[in-house]
Design a protein around this motif. Structure first.
Motif, mmCIF file in Angstrom:
data_model
loop_
_atom_site.group_PDB
_atom_site.id
_atom_site.type_symbol
_atom_site.label_atom_id
_atom_site.label_comp_id
_atom_site.label_asym_id
_atom_site.label_seq_id
_atom_site.Cartn_x
_atom_site.Cartn_y
_atom_site.Cartn_z
ATOM 1 N N GLY A 169 0.792 -1.232 0.000
ATOM 2 C CA GLY A 169 0.000 0.000 0.000
ATOM 3 C C GLY A 169 0.823 1.280 0.000
ATOM 4 O O GLY A 169 0.264 2.370 0.126
ATOM 5 N N GLU A 170 2.152 1.169 -0.166
ATOM 6 C CA GLU A 170 2.997 2.372 -0.162
ATOM 7 C C GLU A 170 3.435 2.770 -1.578
ATOM 8 O O GLU A 170 3.448 1.946 -2.492
ATOM 9 C CB GLU A 170 4.221 2.146 0.736
ATOM 10 C CG GLU A 170 3.803 2.017 2.202
ATOM 11 C CD GLU A 170 4.969 1.873 3.171
ATOM 12 O OE1 GLU A 170 4.765 2.223 4.342
ATOM 13 O OE2 GLU A 170 6.053 1.420 2.763
ATOM 14 N N VAL A 171 3.796 4.063 -1.703
ATOM 15 C CA VAL A 171 4.093 4.618 -3.030
ATOM 16 C C VAL A 171 5.466 5.300 -3.048
ATOM 17 O O VAL A 171 5.792 6.070 -2.148
ATOM 18 C CB VAL A 171 3.029 5.675 -3.439
ATOM 19 C CG1 VAL A 171 3.339 6.271 -4.809
ATOM 20 C CG2 VAL A 171 1.636 5.067 -3.436
ATOM 21 N N LEU A 172 6.215 5.011 -4.094
ATOM 22 C CA LEU A 172 7.531 5.646 -4.302
ATOM 23 C C LEU A 172 7.542 6.275 -5.691
ATOM 24 O O LEU A 172 7.162 5.630 -6.675
ATOM 25 C CB LEU A 172 8.629 4.577 -4.206
ATOM 26 C CG LEU A 172 10.048 4.964 -4.646
ATOM 27 C CD1 LEU A 172 10.644 6.003 -3.686
ATOM 28 C CD2 LEU A 172 10.952 3.723 -4.704
ATOM 29 N N LEU A 173 7.946 7.533 -5.760
ATOM 30 C CA LEU A 173 8.112 8.202 -7.061
ATOM 31 C C LEU A 173 9.603 8.330 -7.335
ATOM 32 O O LEU A 173 10.366 8.781 -6.474
ATOM 33 C CB LEU A 173 7.449 9.589 -7.036
ATOM 34 C CG LEU A 173 7.619 10.460 -8.288
ATOM 35 C CD1 LEU A 173 6.925 9.844 -9.515
ATOM 36 C CD2 LEU A 173 7.044 11.875 -8.045
ATOM 37 N N LEU A 174 10.024 7.936 -8.548
ATOM 38 C CA LEU A 174 11.440 8.013 -8.917
ATOM 39 C C LEU A 174 11.735 9.340 -9.615
ATOM 40 O O LEU A 174 10.851 9.948 -10.225
ATOM 41 C CB LEU A 174 11.810 6.867 -9.865
ATOM 42 C CG LEU A 174 11.522 5.442 -9.374
ATOM 43 C CD1 LEU A 174 11.854 4.436 -10.482
ATOM 44 C CD2 LEU A 174 12.316 5.125 -8.106
ATOM 45 N N GLU A 175 12.989 9.739 -9.570
ATOM 46 C CA GLU A 175 13.414 10.959 -10.265
ATOM 47 C C GLU A 175 13.320 10.774 -11.784
ATOM 48 O O GLU A 175 13.274 9.637 -12.294
ATOM 49 C CB GLU A 175 14.846 11.319 -9.804
ATOM 50 C CG GLU A 175 15.428 12.591 -10.363
ATOM 51 C CD GLU A 175 14.554 13.842 -10.128
ATOM 52 O OE1 GLU A 175 13.492 13.953 -10.784
ATOM 53 O OE2 GLU A 175 14.950 14.704 -9.311
ATOM 54 N N ASN A 176 13.283 11.880 -12.485
ATOM 55 C CA ASN A 176 13.112 11.950 -13.947
ATOM 56 C C ASN A 176 13.998 10.956 -14.718
ATOM 57 O O ASN A 176 15.225 10.998 -14.637
ATOM 58 C CB ASN A 176 13.455 13.393 -14.366
ATOM 59 C CG ASN A 176 12.948 13.716 -15.739
ATOM 60 O OD1 ASN A 176 12.709 12.836 -16.567
ATOM 61 N ND2 ASN A 176 12.780 15.010 -15.995
ATOM 62 N N LEU A 177 13.324 10.097 -15.486
ATOM 63 C CA LEU A 177 14.047 9.103 -16.298
ATOM 64 C C LEU A 177 14.981 9.757 -17.314
ATOM 65 O O LEU A 177 16.026 9.219 -17.650
ATOM 66 C CB LEU A 177 13.034 8.243 -17.056
ATOM 67 C CG LEU A 177 12.133 7.340 -16.214
ATOM 68 C CD1 LEU A 177 10.878 6.975 -17.000
ATOM 69 C CD2 LEU A 177 12.895 6.092 -15.796
#
Ligand code: AMP
Length: 396
Positions: free
Chosen positions: A108-116
């Motif tokens: 249920g957790e969310v991770l956003l990665l830096e710009n590809l």
């Protein structure tokens, strides 16, 4: 179609390619969050299943290294608001720290990665880079229709590292289903409305549509190439001088295929490309020297809207004039109203992305048409019959 409905994400890490390429103002406020909200159903389904979500996207056109203005960290607060939960951020999209964060994610957790695109390898479709990205998830989901026509590392190349665990997200699946509905399941009368600046951008689609539509409406800047080809005086209106023969052959093809081709007969003309210009009305074959057509005129509006309102399937790609300027928005607005009326009467209306989507949004009609695509170039290429690398990679 392999969609995320076919599996449960419980206990899995889903690596989702989204298109969060949203416009930001100079203070990094998001000025249009459509692309983010469009991905929410996919994200929410995976979280509800008990999966963990790792989001990857590009933003803007960085030159191949980190640039503050293109950092995806600016999106974190709004994404957290939209999801109603904390969003973790990794300031790199590959490497040990990103990997550790992805592994530490709970259900249920969310991770956003830096710009590809801080890596040149992304747009080059580099296989090693794609493999490094692939380590961050157990399942790959592509929900980025807007970049599906690109064979980039995160949109296509990466899929080979998930031979049995790759799926379309809901946005992708919806886009493809709606495009198919128009291309292969259109209820007649089927009307395509083509506009925008250049005929050269849309030739392949126009030619393909001639085999499918009952009515083909052509407006916007591209119409003046047709007027000139037929011997008209178009002043200094937009023209593609090397496409005059092509315009004549499209007119002939429409006749042979019994397609009702509607070109504008009149225009709103201006002495300047500006909202402050002097304006006048003119017949399309008789535009004064030094003046240019920047919108379709009232006769054209009347003829076009009648056909649109009686249609049962509508595909619209490209504005009828320079709708960004108030003086030249009337034609585009009138067509948008006609599309809405037809939709109210039961027609299926698909609005191509890019400028047509912006026009429909400007007039507040987004919720009154059947579907507004999030893909400009991707939708055009799909409709031209090309296989999109992002789609192929999941289907293979
Ligand atoms: P496209 O990206 O090809 O769909 O073109 C969209 C752009 O075409 C919009 O920014 C419009 O302002 C522009 N456009 C539409 N009609 C005209 C016209 N008559 N003259 C110049 N530009 C136009």
């Amino acid at each position: 179609m392999k969609t995320i409905d076919q599996i449960s994400f419980s206990g899995k890490r889903a690596l989702i390619r989204v298109d969060f390429n949203v416009p930001l103002d100079k203070d990094y406020n998001i000025t249009d969050d459509n692309r983010m909200t469009a991905a929410l159903p996919t994200i929410k389904k995976i979280l509800k299943d008990g999966g963990a979500v790792i989001l990857m996207s590009h933003l803007g056109r960085p030159k191949g290294g980190p640039e503050e203005k293109y950092s995806l960290k600016h999106l974190v607060p709004h994404l957290a608001d939209l999801l109603g939960q904390h969003v973790e951020f990794a300031d790199d999209c590959i490497g040990a720290a990103a990997l550790a964060k992805s592994k530490a994610l709970g259900s249920g957790e969310v991770l956003l990665l830096e710009n590809l695109r801080f890596y040149k390898e992304e747009e080059k479709g580099d296989k090693d880079f794609a493999e490094k990205l692939s380590k961050l998830g157990d399942i790959y989901v592509n929900d980025a229709f807007g970049t599906a026509h690109r064979a980039h590392a995160s949109t296509a190349v990466i899929a080979q590292f998930f031979p049995n665990a790759k799926f379309f997200g809901y946005l992708m699946a919806g886009e493809l289903a709606n495009a198919e509905k128009v291309l292969n399941g259109a209820v007649k009368p089927f009307t395509a409305i083509m506009g925008g600046a250049k005929v050269s951008d849309k030739i392949e689609l126009i030619e393909r549509l001639l085999d499918k539509v009952d009515n083909l409406i052509i407006g916007g800047g591209m119409a003046y190439t047709f007027a000139k080809a037929q011997g008209g005086n178009i002043g200094k209106s937009l023209v593609e001088a090397d496409k005059l023969d092509l315009a004549l052959s499209l007119i002939e093809k429409a006749k042979t295929k019994h397609v009702n081709l509607l070109l504008p007969t009149d225009s709103i003309i201006a002495d300047n490309f500006s909202n402050d210009a002097n304006t006048d009305k003119a017949q399309n074959d008789n535009i004064k020297d030094g003046w240019m057509g920047l919108d379709i005129g009232p006769d054209s509006i009347a003829a076009f809207t009648k056909v649109v309102e009686d249609s049962k399937t509508i595909l619209w790609n490209g504005p009828m004039g320079v709708f960004e300027m108030e003086k030249f928005e009337t034609g585009t607005k009138a067509i948008a109203e006609a599309v809405v009326k037809a939709t109210e009467k039961g027609a299926f209306s698909l609005i191509g992305g890019g400028d047509s989507a912006a026009a429909v949004a400007k007039f507040n009609f987004t919720d009154e048409v059947s579907y507004v695509s999030t893909g400009g170039g991707a939708l055009l290429e799909y409709m031209e019959g090309k296989e999109l690398p992002g789609v192929k990679a999941i289907n293979d």
